[in-house]
Design a protein around this motif. Structure first.
Motif, mmCIF file in Angstrom:
data_model
loop_
_atom_site.group_PDB
_atom_site.id
_atom_site.type_symbol
_atom_site.label_atom_id
_atom_site.label_comp_id
_atom_site.label_asym_id
_atom_site.label_seq_id
_atom_site.Cartn_x
_atom_site.Cartn_y
_atom_site.Cartn_z
ATOM 1 N N ILE A 20 0.832 -1.208 0.000
ATOM 2 C CA ILE A 20 0.000 0.000 0.000
ATOM 3 C C ILE A 20 0.862 1.251 0.000
ATOM 4 N N LEU A 21 1.899 1.250 0.833
ATOM 5 C CA LEU A 21 2.784 2.413 0.900
ATOM 6 C C LEU A 21 3.523 2.637 -0.414
ATOM 7 N N ALA A 22 3.935 1.547 -1.066
ATOM 8 C CA ALA A 22 4.637 1.675 -2.348
ATOM 9 C C ALA A 22 3.739 2.331 -3.396
ATOM 10 N N LYS A 23 2.447 1.983 -3.395
ATOM 11 C CA LYS A 23 1.516 2.580 -4.350
ATOM 12 C C LYS A 23 1.287 4.060 -4.063
ATOM 13 N N ASP A 31 8.217 5.349 -0.602
ATOM 14 C CA ASP A 31 9.140 4.241 -0.820
ATOM 15 C C ASP A 31 9.964 3.870 0.406
ATOM 16 N N GLU A 32 10.418 4.853 1.164
ATOM 17 C CA GLU A 32 11.234 4.535 2.335
ATOM 18 C C GLU A 32 10.421 3.758 3.370
ATOM 19 N N GLU A 33 9.190 4.186 3.600
ATOM 20 C CA GLU A 33 8.329 3.479 4.550
ATOM 21 C C GLU A 33 7.970 2.087 4.019
ATOM 22 N N ALA A 34 7.746 2.009 2.714
ATOM 23 C CA ALA A 34 7.423 0.721 2.108
ATOM 24 C C ALA A 34 8.585 -0.248 2.276
ATOM 25 N N ALA A 35 9.811 0.236 2.013
ATOM 26 C CA ALA A 35 10.987 -0.622 2.135
ATOM 27 C C ALA A 35 11.150 -1.121 3.567
ATOM 28 N N ALA A 36 10.860 -0.255 4.532
ATOM 29 C CA ALA A 36 10.966 -0.662 5.934
ATOM 30 C C ALA A 36 9.958 -1.765 6.252
ATOM 31 N N SER A 37 8.755 -1.645 5.717
ATOM 32 C CA SER A 37 7.740 -2.681 5.941
ATOM 33 C C SER A 37 8.121 -3.980 5.250
ATOM 34 N N PHE A 38 8.665 -3.874 4.050
ATOM 35 C CA PHE A 38 9.104 -5.079 3.348
ATOM 36 C C PHE A 38 10.231 -5.778 4.109
ATOM 37 N N ARG A 39 11.136 -4.985 4.688
ATOM 38 C CA ARG A 39 12.218 -5.595 5.462
ATOM 39 C C ARG A 39 11.672 -6.345 6.674
ATOM 40 N N SER A 45 10.628 -16.330 3.031
ATOM 41 C CA SER A 45 10.006 -16.819 1.798
ATOM 42 C C SER A 45 9.173 -15.741 1.101
ATOM 43 N N LEU A 46 8.826 -14.664 1.820
ATOM 44 C CA LEU A 46 8.030 -13.594 1.225
ATOM 45 C C LEU A 46 8.841 -12.708 0.286
ATOM 46 N N HIS A 47 10.165 -12.869 0.271
ATOM 47 C CA HIS A 47 11.005 -12.028 -0.592
ATOM 48 C C HIS A 47 10.571 -12.129 -2.048
ATOM 49 N N SER A 48 10.157 -13.309 -2.475
ATOM 50 C CA SER A 48 9.750 -13.494 -3.868
ATOM 51 C C SER A 48 8.487 -12.715 -4.212
ATOM 52 N N ALA A 94 10.951 -3.521 -7.816
ATOM 53 C CA ALA A 94 11.752 -2.340 -7.471
ATOM 54 C C ALA A 94 12.377 -2.435 -6.090
ATOM 55 N N PHE A 95 11.871 -3.337 -5.245
ATOM 56 C CA PHE A 95 12.352 -3.428 -3.870
ATOM 57 C C PHE A 95 13.166 -4.691 -3.602
ATOM 58 N N LYS A 96 13.191 -5.625 -4.530
ATOM 59 C CA LYS A 96 13.824 -6.909 -4.259
ATOM 60 C C LYS A 96 15.318 -6.788 -3.984
ATOM 61 N N ASP A 97 16.003 -5.929 -4.720
ATOM 62 C CA ASP A 97 17.451 -5.813 -4.536
ATOM 63 C C ASP A 97 17.810 -5.136 -3.220
ATOM 64 N N SER A 98 16.977 -4.198 -2.783
ATOM 65 C CA SER A 98 17.296 -3.442 -1.567
ATOM 66 C C SER A 98 16.829 -4.142 -0.295
ATOM 67 N N VAL A 99 15.990 -5.141 -0.452
ATOM 68 C CA VAL A 99 15.497 -5.890 0.709
ATOM 69 C C VAL A 99 15.950 -7.331 0.553
ATOM 70 N N SER A 100 16.981 -7.691 1.299
ATOM 71 C CA SER A 100 17.536 -9.035 1.175
ATOM 72 C C SER A 100 17.018 -9.923 2.296
#
Length: 212
Positions: free
Chosen positions: A162-165, A169-177, A185-188, A193-199
């Motif tokens: 939701i945040l990415a839409k 982006d910074e808040e979205a990346a934090a939630s993805f992390r 397993s949720l990385h996939s 746009a966020f896969k490389d920055s969230v390992s």
């Protein structure tokens, strides 16, 4: 039972574990009240509680074997015995959501959340209903879910989406992390746009969103 019920997408439903634990995994026999001796109010309340728990477990089993109409009737009987059963309201919401009855599902989840405002499963499922039409409301519900259960990995994932839409982006990346930290397993499922920055980090512990 309609054939299309078998193909319905599965919703987040951690309730079965909760209810089984509540009843000790035992299906109690429902017996009629003996007319030999009148019950005290306390005894009557205890009997109703035991019957409600037994019926709740029975409804879960009916759902497991895809008798959804029977499960719905059983949950309504639970509510006759115990109107404050958030689990019965929640499962009625799940059945309605699976059947595409959005208004009924929302009403049932609202009932469950009125009884238990921190019911993570109900917060999450209601957020899914609102994610497209009312993203801000969905975001609020998901934040309540992760406040109640910080390891609710899938809830963090949906917050990030939701945040990415919203181009936050910074808040979205934090939630993805947070999502990936709880369940690698949720990385996939992350946006490209966020896969490389969230390992994903190796972790022996992962948490499903439905954990209550």
């Amino acid at each position: 039972m309609r054939c299309d019920q078998v193909k319905r997408r599965r919703l987040w439903a951690g309730l079965a574990v909760t209810a089984a634990a509540a009843t000790g995994g035992v299906i109690w026999a429902i017996q009629s009240q003996s007319a030999a001796a009148p019950e005290s109010e306390a005894a009557s309340a205890t009997r109703k509680t035991v019957e409600a728990q037994a019926l709740l477990q029975a409804g879960i089993l009916q759902g497991k074997y895809e008798d959804y109409d029977g499960a719905a009737r059983t949950y309504r009987r639970v509510l006759e015995l115990d109107p404050g059963s958030e689990h019965a309201w929640y499962n009625l919401g799940v059945l309605a959501q699976q059947d595409g009855r959005t208004a009924d599902a929302r009403a049932a989840y609202d009932k469950a959340l009125k009884i238990d405002p921190s019911f993570t499963s109900a917060l999450f499922n209601q957020a899914l209903l609102l994610k497209s039409s009312e993203p801000d409301r969905a975001l609020t519900l998901l934040k309540r879910a992760v406040a109640a259960n910080p390891n609710a990995a899938t809830a963090h994932l949906h917050i990030g989406n939701i945040l990415a839409k919203k181009d936050r982006d910074e808040e979205a990346a934090a939630s993805f992390r947070r999502a990936v930290a709880a369940d690698p397993s949720l990385h996939s499922q992350l946006p490209e746009a966020f896969k490389d920055s969230v390992s994903p980090s190796p972790s022996p512990t992962s948490s499903q969103a439905g954990t209550r």
